[in-house]
Design a protein around this motif. Structure first.
Motif, PDB file in Angstrom:
ATOM      1  N   LEU A 159      61.725  42.816  96.062  1.00 55.18           N
ATOM      2  CA  LEU A 159      60.694  43.856  96.111  1.00 55.18           C
ATOM      3  C   LEU A 159      59.340  43.276  95.726  1.00 55.18           C
ATOM      4  O   LEU A 159      59.165  42.741  94.624  1.00 55.18           O
ATOM      5  CB  LEU A 159      61.059  44.995  95.158  1.00 55.18           C
ATOM      6  N   TRP A 160      58.396  43.350  96.654  1.00 56.37           N
ATOM      7  CA  TRP A 160      57.031  42.933  96.329  1.00 56.37           C
ATOM      8  C   TRP A 160      56.448  43.860  95.267  1.00 56.37           C
ATOM      9  O   TRP A 160      56.550  45.081  95.368  1.00 56.37           O
ATOM     10  CB  TRP A 160      56.137  42.987  97.567  1.00 56.37           C
ATOM     11  N   SER A 161      55.824  43.268  94.263  1.00 58.35           N
ATOM     12  CA  SER A 161      55.175  44.041  93.201  1.00 58.35           C
ATOM     13  C   SER A 161      53.669  43.826  93.308  1.00 58.35           C
ATOM     14  O   SER A 161      53.175  42.725  93.082  1.00 58.35           O
ATOM     15  CB  SER A 161      55.676  43.587  91.826  1.00 58.35           C
ATOM     16  N   ARG A 162      52.948  44.893  93.656  1.00 57.28           N
ATOM     17  CA  ARG A 162      51.514  44.770  93.879  1.00 57.28           C
ATOM     18  C   ARG A 162      50.692  45.496  92.816  1.00 57.28           C
ATOM     19  O   ARG A 162      49.484  45.665  92.970  1.00 57.28           O
ATOM     20  CB  ARG A 162      51.182  45.281  95.281  1.00 57.28           C
ATOM     21  N   ALA A 208      59.531  52.718  96.643  1.00 61.10           N
ATOM     22  CA  ALA A 208      60.267  51.534  97.079  1.00 61.10           C
ATOM     23  C   ALA A 208      61.727  51.579  96.655  1.00 61.10           C
ATOM     24  O   ALA A 208      62.546  50.818  97.174  1.00 61.10           O
ATOM     25  CB  ALA A 208      59.603  50.273  96.540  1.00 61.10           C
ATOM     26  N   TYR A 209      62.041  52.444  95.708  1.00 54.19           N
ATOM     27  CA  TYR A 209      63.423  52.606  95.265  1.00 54.19           C
ATOM     28  C   TYR A 209      63.996  53.929  95.770  1.00 54.19           C
ATOM     29  O   TYR A 209      63.268  54.898  95.987  1.00 54.19           O
ATOM     30  CB  TYR A 209      63.520  52.587  93.739  1.00 54.19           C
ATOM     31  N   LEU A 210      65.318  53.939  95.913  1.00 51.41           N
ATOM     32  CA  LEU A 210      66.042  55.151  96.285  1.00 51.41           C
ATOM     33  C   LEU A 210      66.926  55.558  95.109  1.00 51.41           C
ATOM     34  O   LEU A 210      67.913  54.871  94.808  1.00 51.41           O
ATOM     35  CB  LEU A 210      66.901  54.902  97.528  1.00 51.41           C
ATOM     36  N   ASP A 266      57.848  48.602 103.461  1.00 52.42           N
ATOM     37  CA  ASP A 266      57.290  47.278 103.730  1.00 52.42           C
ATOM     38  C   ASP A 266      57.256  46.410 102.476  1.00 52.42           C
ATOM     39  O   ASP A 266      56.898  45.231 102.544  1.00 52.42           O
ATOM     40  CB  ASP A 266      55.893  47.385 104.345  1.00 52.42           C
ATOM     41  N   ALA A 267      57.648  46.960 101.352  1.00 54.13           N
ATOM     42  CA  ALA A 267      57.718  46.178 100.117  1.00 54.13           C
ATOM     43  C   ALA A 267      59.032  45.403  99.995  1.00 54.13           C
ATOM     44  O   ALA A 267      59.171  44.565  99.112  1.00 54.13           O
ATOM     45  CB  ALA A 267      57.551  47.095  98.903  1.00 54.13           C
ATOM     46  N   TYR A 268      59.976  45.689 100.872  1.00 53.90           N
ATOM     47  CA  TYR A 268      61.275  45.005 100.830  1.00 53.90           C
ATOM     48  C   TYR A 268      61.175  43.635 101.481  1.00 53.90           C
ATOM     49  O   TYR A 268      60.558  43.481 102.543  1.00 53.90           O
ATOM     50  CB  TYR A 268      62.318  45.854 101.558  1.00 53.90           C
ATOM     51  N   PHE A 310      68.638  52.988  90.678  1.00 49.99           N
ATOM     52  CA  PHE A 310      67.481  52.827  91.552  1.00 49.99           C
ATOM     53  C   PHE A 310      67.756  51.657  92.492  1.00 49.99           C
ATOM     54  O   PHE A 310      67.603  50.487  92.124  1.00 49.99           O
ATOM     55  CB  PHE A 310      66.218  52.583  90.733  1.00 49.99           C
ATOM     56  N   ALA A 311      68.181  51.976  93.717  1.00 50.94           N
ATOM     57  CA  ALA A 311      68.485  50.961  94.728  1.00 50.94           C
ATOM     58  C   ALA A 311      67.247  50.716  95.588  1.00 50.94           C
ATOM     59  O   ALA A 311      66.360  51.565  95.688  1.00 50.94           O
ATOM     60  CB  ALA A 311      69.651  51.417  95.599  1.00 50.94           C
TER      61      ALA A 311
END
Length: 213
Positions: free
Chosen positions: A78-81, A130-132, A157-159, A150-151
Protein backbone atom coordinates in the motif's frame (compact mmCIF):
# COMPACT_ATOMS: atom_id res chain seq x y z
CA UNK A 1 15.54 -15.42 -0.43
CA UNK A 2 16.22 -12.63 -2.91
CA UNK A 3 12.80 -11.15 -3.52
CA UNK A 4 9.69 -10.40 -1.53
CA UNK A 5 7.48 -10.90 -4.58
CA UNK A 6 8.17 -11.95 -8.14
CA UNK A 7 9.04 -8.77 -10.06
CA UNK A 8 6.22 -7.21 -12.01
CA UNK A 9 7.57 -3.95 -13.46
CA UNK A 10 4.21 -2.73 -14.75
CA UNK A 11 3.04 -2.35 -11.17
CA UNK A 12 6.23 -0.89 -9.72
CA UNK A 13 5.59 2.84 -10.19
CA UNK A 14 3.64 4.99 -7.76
CA UNK A 15 0.38 6.48 -9.07
CA UNK A 16 0.33 10.10 -10.07
CA UNK A 17 -0.15 12.50 -7.12
CA UNK A 18 -3.23 13.93 -8.85
CA UNK A 19 -5.02 10.59 -8.38
CA UNK A 20 -4.79 10.76 -4.59
CA UNK A 21 -8.02 11.61 -2.77
CA UNK A 22 -8.98 11.41 0.88
CA UNK A 23 -12.42 10.21 1.88
CA UNK A 24 -14.85 12.87 2.95
CA UNK A 25 -16.11 12.80 6.51
CA UNK A 26 -19.48 11.57 5.24
CA UNK A 27 -17.85 8.72 3.28
CA UNK A 28 -15.78 7.63 6.24
CA UNK A 29 -18.79 7.74 8.56
CA UNK A 30 -20.82 5.67 6.10
CA UNK A 31 -18.05 3.07 5.98
CA UNK A 32 -17.94 2.90 9.78
CA UNK A 33 -21.70 2.57 10.08
CA UNK A 34 -21.77 -0.18 7.47
CA UNK A 35 -19.04 -2.18 9.18
CA UNK A 36 -20.63 -1.84 12.63
CA UNK A 37 -24.24 -2.39 11.51
CA UNK A 38 -24.56 -5.73 13.34
CA UNK A 39 -22.77 -4.65 16.49
CA UNK A 40 -24.82 -4.64 19.69
CA UNK A 41 -24.02 -2.16 22.51
CA UNK A 42 -23.28 -4.98 24.96
CA UNK A 43 -20.73 -6.69 22.71
CA UNK A 44 -16.96 -6.44 23.02
CA UNK A 45 -15.08 -6.13 19.71
CA UNK A 46 -11.89 -7.86 18.61
CA UNK A 47 -9.56 -5.93 16.29
CA UNK A 48 -6.84 -7.76 14.36
CA UNK A 49 -3.45 -6.09 14.08
CA UNK A 50 -0.74 -7.14 11.64
CA UNK A 51 1.38 -3.98 11.28
CA UNK A 52 1.58 -0.81 13.35
CA UNK A 53 -1.52 -1.76 15.33
CA UNK A 54 0.63 -4.39 17.07
CA UNK A 55 3.07 -1.83 18.48
CA UNK A 56 0.88 1.28 18.50
CA UNK A 57 -2.79 0.31 18.87
CA UNK A 58 -3.90 3.73 20.23
CA UNK A 59 -6.97 2.28 21.94
CA UNK A 60 -7.61 0.67 25.30
CA UNK A 61 -8.13 -3.08 25.37
CA UNK A 62 -8.79 -5.67 28.04
CA UNK A 63 -7.08 -8.64 26.38
CA UNK A 64 -4.74 -9.43 23.51
CA UNK A 65 -4.04 -12.75 21.84
CA UNK A 66 -1.74 -14.09 19.17
CA UNK A 67 -4.05 -14.84 16.25
CA UNK A 68 -3.75 -16.73 12.96
CA UNK A 69 -5.69 -15.45 9.97
CA UNK A 70 -6.14 -17.69 6.93
CA UNK A 71 -6.62 -16.43 3.38
CA UNK A 72 -4.44 -13.32 3.68
CA UNK A 73 -0.77 -12.49 4.10
CA UNK A 74 1.06 -9.42 5.37
CA UNK A 75 2.70 -7.39 2.58
CA UNK A 76 4.09 -3.93 1.89
CA UNK A 77 1.45 -3.43 -0.75
CA UNK A 78 0.00 0.00 0.00
CA UNK A 79 1.42 3.34 -1.07
CA UNK A 80 1.45 5.78 1.85
CA UNK A 81 1.18 9.39 0.71
CA UNK A 82 0.46 10.99 4.10
CA UNK A 83 1.58 8.99 7.14
CA UNK A 84 4.84 7.49 5.83
CA UNK A 85 5.34 9.42 2.61
CA UNK A 86 4.08 12.28 0.47
CA UNK A 87 2.09 12.42 -2.78
CA UNK A 88 5.33 13.16 -4.65
CA UNK A 89 7.42 10.55 -2.83
CA UNK A 90 5.13 7.91 -1.33
CA UNK A 91 6.27 5.35 1.17
CA UNK A 92 4.90 1.86 1.69
CA UNK A 93 2.85 0.43 4.53
CA UNK A 94 1.53 -3.02 5.27
CA UNK A 95 -1.75 -4.39 4.05
CA UNK A 96 -3.37 -7.80 4.16
CA UNK A 97 -3.27 -9.13 0.62
CA UNK A 98 -5.14 -12.22 -0.52
CA UNK A 99 -3.58 -15.66 -0.26
CA UNK A 100 -1.65 -17.56 2.36
CA UNK A 101 -1.95 -16.86 6.07
CA UNK A 102 -0.86 -14.24 8.57
CA UNK A 103 0.06 -14.32 12.23
CA UNK A 104 -0.78 -11.18 14.14
CA UNK A 105 -2.31 -9.89 17.35
CA UNK A 106 -6.00 -9.58 18.23
CA UNK A 107 -7.09 -6.93 20.74
CA UNK A 108 -10.34 -7.05 22.70
CA UNK A 109 -12.05 -3.68 23.10
CA UNK A 110 -14.68 -3.57 25.88
CA UNK A 111 -18.23 -2.82 24.75
CA UNK A 112 -18.52 0.57 26.47
CA UNK A 113 -15.41 1.83 24.66
CA UNK A 114 -16.30 0.50 21.21
CA UNK A 115 -18.03 3.60 19.76
CA UNK A 116 -15.20 6.02 20.62
CA UNK A 117 -12.49 3.50 19.75
CA UNK A 118 -14.02 2.70 16.37
CA UNK A 119 -14.40 6.35 15.47
CA UNK A 120 -10.72 6.97 16.22
CA UNK A 121 -9.67 3.77 14.45
CA UNK A 122 -11.57 4.77 11.29
CA UNK A 123 -9.82 8.13 11.19
CA UNK A 124 -6.50 6.32 11.42
CA UNK A 125 -7.07 3.38 9.08
CA UNK A 126 -9.61 4.72 6.59
CA UNK A 127 -8.45 8.16 5.40
CA UNK A 128 -8.51 7.12 1.74
CA UNK A 129 -10.56 3.94 1.53
CA UNK A 130 -7.50 1.82 0.70
CA UNK A 131 -8.58 -0.78 3.24
CA UNK A 132 -11.69 -2.95 3.30
CA UNK A 133 -13.02 -3.52 6.84
CA UNK A 134 -14.15 -7.13 7.22
CA UNK A 135 -15.20 -9.48 10.00
CA UNK A 136 -13.10 -12.63 9.73
CA UNK A 137 -12.57 -15.65 11.96
CA UNK A 138 -9.11 -15.91 13.51
CA UNK A 139 -7.61 -18.83 15.37
CA UNK A 140 -6.11 -18.30 18.82
CA UNK A 141 -4.87 -20.71 21.49
CA UNK A 142 -7.99 -19.90 23.51
CA UNK A 143 -10.32 -20.63 20.58
CA UNK A 144 -11.66 -19.05 17.41
CA UNK A 145 -12.71 -15.41 17.51
CA UNK A 146 -14.31 -13.09 14.96
CA UNK A 147 -12.23 -9.96 14.54
CA UNK A 148 -12.41 -6.72 12.61
CA UNK A 149 -9.75 -6.93 9.91
CA UNK A 150 -8.52 -4.18 7.57
CA UNK A 151 -7.70 -5.95 4.29
CA UNK A 152 -6.22 -4.24 1.26
CA UNK A 153 -8.54 -2.90 -1.41
CA UNK A 154 -6.99 -4.22 -4.61
CA UNK A 155 -9.11 -1.85 -6.70
CA UNK A 156 -7.54 1.32 -5.35
CA UNK A 157 -4.63 2.97 -7.15
CA UNK A 158 -2.74 2.82 -3.85
CA UNK A 159 -2.38 -0.96 -4.16
CA UNK A 160 0.96 -2.24 -5.45
CA UNK A 161 2.64 -5.61 -5.88
CA UNK A 162 5.54 -7.05 -7.79
CA UNK A 163 8.33 -5.03 -6.14
CA UNK A 164 11.75 -6.63 -5.68
CA UNK A 165 13.51 -6.44 -2.33
CA UNK A 166 15.90 -3.86 -3.79
CA UNK A 167 13.02 -1.68 -4.95
CA UNK A 168 11.16 -2.04 -1.65
CA UNK A 169 14.28 -1.05 0.27
CA UNK A 170 14.87 1.97 -1.95
CA UNK A 171 11.33 3.23 -1.37
CA UNK A 172 11.40 2.54 2.36
CA UNK A 173 14.73 4.32 2.87
CA UNK A 174 13.71 7.50 1.04
CA UNK A 175 10.12 8.07 2.16
CA UNK A 176 9.08 10.27 5.08
CA UNK A 177 5.57 11.34 6.10
CA UNK A 178 3.62 12.99 8.90
CA UNK A 179 4.20 9.98 11.19
CA UNK A 180 7.93 9.87 10.48
CA UNK A 181 10.34 7.87 8.29
CA UNK A 182 9.03 4.86 6.41
CA UNK A 183 12.08 2.85 7.45
CA UNK A 184 11.19 3.44 11.10
CA UNK A 185 7.72 2.02 10.47
CA UNK A 186 9.10 -1.12 8.82
CA UNK A 187 11.73 -1.75 11.49
CA UNK A 188 9.29 -1.10 14.35
CA UNK A 189 6.89 -3.62 12.85
CA UNK A 190 9.63 -6.19 12.41
CA UNK A 191 10.76 -5.67 16.00
CA UNK A 192 7.21 -5.99 17.33
CA UNK A 193 6.73 -9.26 15.46
CA UNK A 194 10.02 -10.58 16.79
CA UNK A 195 9.00 -9.74 20.36
CA UNK A 196 5.77 -11.68 19.81
CA UNK A 197 7.71 -14.64 18.33
CA UNK A 198 5.95 -14.16 15.00
CA UNK A 199 7.99 -15.26 11.99
CA UNK A 200 7.61 -13.34 8.72
CA UNK A 201 10.30 -14.48 6.27
CA UNK A 202 9.53 -11.83 3.64
CA UNK A 203 9.81 -9.02 6.17
CA UNK A 204 12.93 -10.53 7.73
CA UNK A 205 14.57 -10.64 4.29
CA UNK A 206 13.78 -6.96 3.74
CA UNK A 207 15.13 -6.00 7.17
CA UNK A 208 18.40 -7.82 6.47
CA UNK A 209 18.66 -5.92 3.18
CA UNK A 210 18.03 -2.59 4.90
CA UNK A 211 20.66 -3.31 7.54
CA UNK A 212 23.31 -4.55 5.11
CA UNK A 213 23.14 -1.79 2.53
Amino acid sequence: MNTVFAPEPALASAPAPSNFRLLTEAERLASLQSAMARWQPDQDVWVYGYGSLIWRPEFDYTEKRLALLHGYHRALCLWSRVNRGTPDRPGLVFGLDTGGSCRGMAFRIPAHQVPASMEALWKREMPSGAYLPRWINCRTEQGTITALVFAINRHTDAYVRGLSTDHLAQIVRNAHGSYGPCVEYVLETANALRQCNIQDKRLQALVRHLQQH
